[in-house]
Write a protein that holds these residues in place. Structure first.
Motif, mmCIF file in Angstrom:
data_model
loop_
_atom_site.group_PDB
_atom_site.id
_atom_site.type_symbol
_atom_site.label_atom_id
_atom_site.label_comp_id
_atom_site.label_asym_id
_atom_site.label_seq_id
_atom_site.Cartn_x
_atom_site.Cartn_y
_atom_site.Cartn_z
ATOM 1 N N ARG A 36 -1.163 -1.755 -0.846
ATOM 2 C CA ARG A 36 -1.909 -0.544 -0.472
ATOM 3 C C ARG A 36 -1.765 0.602 -1.463
ATOM 4 N NH1 ARG A 36 -1.402 1.359 5.512
ATOM 5 N NH2 ARG A 36 0.758 1.693 4.916
ATOM 6 N N CYS A 37 -0.917 0.446 -2.488
ATOM 7 C CA CYS A 37 -0.725 1.567 -3.410
ATOM 8 C C CYS A 37 -0.514 1.112 -4.850
ATOM 9 C CB CYS A 37 0.470 2.415 -2.961
ATOM 10 S SG CYS A 37 2.042 1.525 -2.942
ATOM 11 N N SER A 38 -0.663 -0.176 -5.137
ATOM 12 C CA SER A 38 -0.402 -0.673 -6.490
ATOM 13 C C SER A 38 -1.541 -0.347 -7.451
ATOM 14 C CB SER A 38 -0.187 -2.186 -6.462
ATOM 15 O OG SER A 38 -1.386 -2.849 -6.082
ATOM 16 N N GLY A 39 -2.744 -0.172 -6.903
ATOM 17 C CA GLY A 39 -3.906 0.040 -7.756
ATOM 18 C C GLY A 39 -4.496 -1.261 -8.289
ATOM 19 N N VAL A 40 -3.914 -2.407 -7.909
ATOM 20 C CA VAL A 40 -4.415 -3.715 -8.340
ATOM 21 C C VAL A 40 -5.192 -4.332 -7.179
ATOM 22 C CG1 VAL A 40 -3.839 -5.964 -9.295
ATOM 23 C CG2 VAL A 40 -2.377 -3.997 -9.800
ATOM 24 N N ILE A 41 -6.495 -4.478 -7.358
ATOM 25 C CA ILE A 41 -7.353 -5.038 -6.317
ATOM 26 C C ILE A 41 -7.446 -6.540 -6.523
ATOM 27 C CG2 ILE A 41 -9.588 -4.910 -5.185
ATOM 28 C CD1 ILE A 41 -8.017 -2.303 -5.147
ATOM 29 N N ILE A 42 -6.998 -7.296 -5.528
ATOM 30 C CA ILE A 42 -7.023 -8.749 -5.642
ATOM 31 C C ILE A 42 -7.875 -9.341 -4.528
ATOM 32 C CG2 ILE A 42 -4.778 -8.857 -6.792
ATOM 33 C CD1 ILE A 42 -3.523 -9.654 -4.161
ATOM 34 N N ASP A 43 -8.273 -10.596 -4.740
ATOM 35 C CA ASP A 43 -9.114 -11.296 -3.774
ATOM 36 C C ASP A 43 -8.241 -12.250 -2.964
ATOM 37 O OD1 ASP A 43 -12.080 -10.615 -4.732
ATOM 38 O OD2 ASP A 43 -10.835 -10.945 -6.510
ATOM 39 N N GLY A 64 7.954 -1.063 -6.727
ATOM 40 C CA GLY A 64 6.760 -0.688 -5.985
ATOM 41 C C GLY A 64 6.750 -1.158 -4.547
ATOM 42 N N LEU A 65 7.241 -2.380 -4.302
ATOM 43 C CA LEU A 65 7.238 -2.892 -2.931
ATOM 44 C C LEU A 65 8.189 -2.101 -2.046
ATOM 45 C CD1 LEU A 65 7.038 -6.784 -3.144
ATOM 46 C CD2 LEU A 65 5.294 -5.165 -2.407
ATOM 47 N N GLU A 66 9.364 -1.781 -2.583
ATOM 48 C CA GLU A 66 10.318 -0.982 -1.801
ATOM 49 C C GLU A 66 9.733 0.388 -1.466
ATOM 50 O OE1 GLU A 66 11.035 -2.747 -4.409
ATOM 51 O OE2 GLU A 66 12.494 -4.211 -3.659
ATOM 52 N N ALA A 67 9.085 1.007 -2.458
ATOM 53 C CA ALA A 67 8.461 2.310 -2.219
ATOM 54 C C ALA A 67 7.346 2.198 -1.189
ATOM 55 C CB ALA A 67 7.917 2.879 -3.536
ATOM 56 N N SER A 68 6.581 1.091 -1.259
ATOM 57 C CA SER A 68 5.500 0.893 -0.305
ATOM 58 C C SER A 68 6.049 0.709 1.102
ATOM 59 C CB SER A 68 4.678 -0.335 -0.710
ATOM 60 O OG SER A 68 3.668 -0.602 0.238
ATOM 61 N N GLU A 121 5.409 3.085 4.262
ATOM 62 C CA GLU A 121 4.838 2.538 5.501
ATOM 63 C C GLU A 121 5.712 2.886 6.702
ATOM 64 O OE1 GLU A 121 3.147 -1.715 7.251
ATOM 65 O OE2 GLU A 121 4.033 -1.592 5.252
ATOM 66 N N LYS A 122 7.039 2.799 6.534
ATOM 67 C CA LYS A 122 7.947 3.170 7.625
ATOM 68 C C LYS A 122 7.776 4.641 7.990
ATOM 69 C CE LYS A 122 11.563 -0.237 6.624
ATOM 70 N NZ LYS A 122 12.955 -0.421 6.133
ATOM 71 N N GLU A 123 7.625 5.487 6.981
ATOM 72 C CA GLU A 123 7.444 6.914 7.245
ATOM 73 C C GLU A 123 6.119 7.157 7.963
ATOM 74 O OE1 GLU A 123 8.232 10.888 7.511
ATOM 75 O OE2 GLU A 123 9.581 9.242 6.943
ATOM 76 N N GLU A 124 5.060 6.430 7.559
ATOM 77 C CA GLU A 124 3.768 6.576 8.227
ATOM 78 C C GLU A 124 3.858 6.143 9.685
ATOM 79 O OE1 GLU A 124 1.081 4.298 5.905
ATOM 80 O OE2 GLU A 124 0.922 5.773 4.284
ATOM 81 N N ILE A 125 4.584 5.045 9.944
ATOM 82 C CA ILE A 125 4.759 4.579 11.320
ATOM 83 C C ILE A 125 5.534 5.610 12.130
ATOM 84 C CG2 ILE A 125 5.901 2.833 12.754
ATOM 85 C CD1 ILE A 125 5.274 0.808 10.553
ATOM 86 N N LYS A 126 6.572 6.186 11.529
ATOM 87 C CA LYS A 126 7.363 7.207 12.213
ATOM 88 C C LYS A 126 6.501 8.417 12.562
ATOM 89 C CE LYS A 126 11.338 10.285 11.503
ATOM 90 N NZ LYS A 126 12.403 10.678 10.536
ATOM 91 N N GLN A 127 5.696 8.874 11.585
ATOM 92 C CA GLN A 127 4.837 10.027 11.828
ATOM 93 C C GLN A 127 3.785 9.716 12.887
ATOM 94 O OE1 GLN A 127 5.308 13.077 10.683
ATOM 95 N NE2 GLN A 127 7.120 12.340 9.580
ATOM 96 N N GLU A 128 3.272 8.482 12.884
ATOM 97 C CA GLU A 128 2.287 8.095 13.886
ATOM 98 C C GLU A 128 2.906 8.093 15.280
ATOM 99 O OE1 GLU A 128 -1.277 7.184 15.504
ATOM 100 O OE2 GLU A 128 -0.854 7.745 13.415
ATOM 101 N N ARG A 129 4.143 7.637 15.387
ATOM 102 C CA ARG A 129 4.835 7.656 16.682
ATOM 103 C C ARG A 129 5.052 9.081 17.154
ATOM 104 N NH1 ARG A 129 9.488 3.034 15.595
ATOM 105 N NH2 ARG A 129 8.143 1.201 15.942
ATOM 106 N N LEU A 130 5.427 9.962 16.231
ATOM 107 C CA LEU A 130 5.627 11.363 16.600
ATOM 108 C C LEU A 130 4.321 11.985 17.075
ATOM 109 C CD1 LEU A 130 8.030 12.582 13.744
ATOM 110 C CD2 LEU A 130 8.607 12.138 16.138
ATOM 111 N N ARG A 131 3.210 11.656 16.382
ATOM 112 C CA ARG A 131 1.904 12.182 16.804
ATOM 113 C C ARG A 131 1.530 11.656 18.181
ATOM 114 N NH1 ARG A 131 0.605 11.586 11.219
ATOM 115 N NH2 ARG A 131 -0.181 9.473 11.582
ATOM 116 N N LEU A 132 1.841 10.381 18.433
ATOM 117 C CA LEU A 132 1.525 9.784 19.725
ATOM 118 C C LEU A 132 2.329 10.447 20.841
ATOM 119 C CD1 LEU A 132 0.097 7.639 21.402
ATOM 120 C CD2 LEU A 132 1.937 6.046 20.825
#
Length: 211
Positions: A122-129, A154-158, A162-173
């Motif tokens: 989701r953040c590598s910039g490499v579009i694959i099929d 890159g995978l660790e950063a991703s 993603e964990k931070e996005e899930i955390k923020q989504e839970r807080l919003r919920l």
């Protein structure tokens, strides 16, 4: 042309028997045979190539690569496999590599269904099929770019993102649920007040009539 040493990952010349840095035996990629799969880009017959311990399908015309799911997962997880990918010496293309800005959905070499295009991690910039059931297609240099992305953390950063996005989504919920509960409580209180007011007015009206 160079390949990577499977032990120290230093670059050594193709044809060398041992790495000049650590003395480990050089293991160049091995061409196995043609397997009957057709390149989804240029429709040329692909050949099987062994890179490290992974067997992949390669198109000699456009230098695209087809990897099944286990092979791709192994390359993403195994540093020796990544070294082999980065050090692979591919032959020069026999035809011009097609460059286009137009999005083209290509068929899976195995099931012929059109594959999905995704931004790796989701953040590598490499579009694959991707064909979820069979594997992934990589245009020229895309697999090397993904390996460099993985080895650069890159995978660790991703995953962290993603964990931070899930955390923020839970807080919003939770906040949405808290606001909804508060609004519901306020609504019930207002309704109770209106009912009490109506009841009081009716009682007063009856009292006046009876009087």
């Amino acid at each position: 042309a160079t390949v990577a040493c499977p032990s120290c990952f230093g670059m050594i010349f193709v044809g060398s028997k041992h790495c000049p840095r650590c003395g480990a035996a050089a293991v160049p990629p091995t061409i196995v045979k043609s397997e009957g799969l057709e390149c989804p880009r240029c429709h040329a017959a692909m050949k099987l190539v062994v890179i490290g311990s992974a067997t992949v399908s390669e198109c000699e015309t456009c230098l695209g690569l087809w990897l099944d799911v286990p092979a791709f997962e192994k390359i993403c997880a195994d540093r020796e496999q990544q070294s082999a990918v980065l050090g692979t010496a591919s032959p020069a293309p026999t035809g011009a590599v097609r460059q286009t800005s137009k999005v083209n959905y290509i068929p899976c070499p195995q099931c012929s269904q059109l594959m999905n295009r995704i931004n790796f991690a989701r953040c590598s910039g490499v579009i694959i099929d991707i064909c979820k059931g069979h594997g992934a297609w990589f245009d020229r240099d895309e697999l090397s770019r993904i390996v460099e992305f993985v080895r650069g953390g890159g995978l660790e950063a991703s995953r962290t993102r993603e964990k931070e996005e899930i955390k923020q989504e839970r807080l919003r919920l939770l906040e949405d649920q808290r606001v909804a509960a508060r609004d519901s409580r306020v609504f019930r209180e207002q309704a109770d007040h209106r009912i009490m007011g109506i009841g009081s007015a009716k009682g007063l009206h009856k009292f006046l009539l009876d009087s």
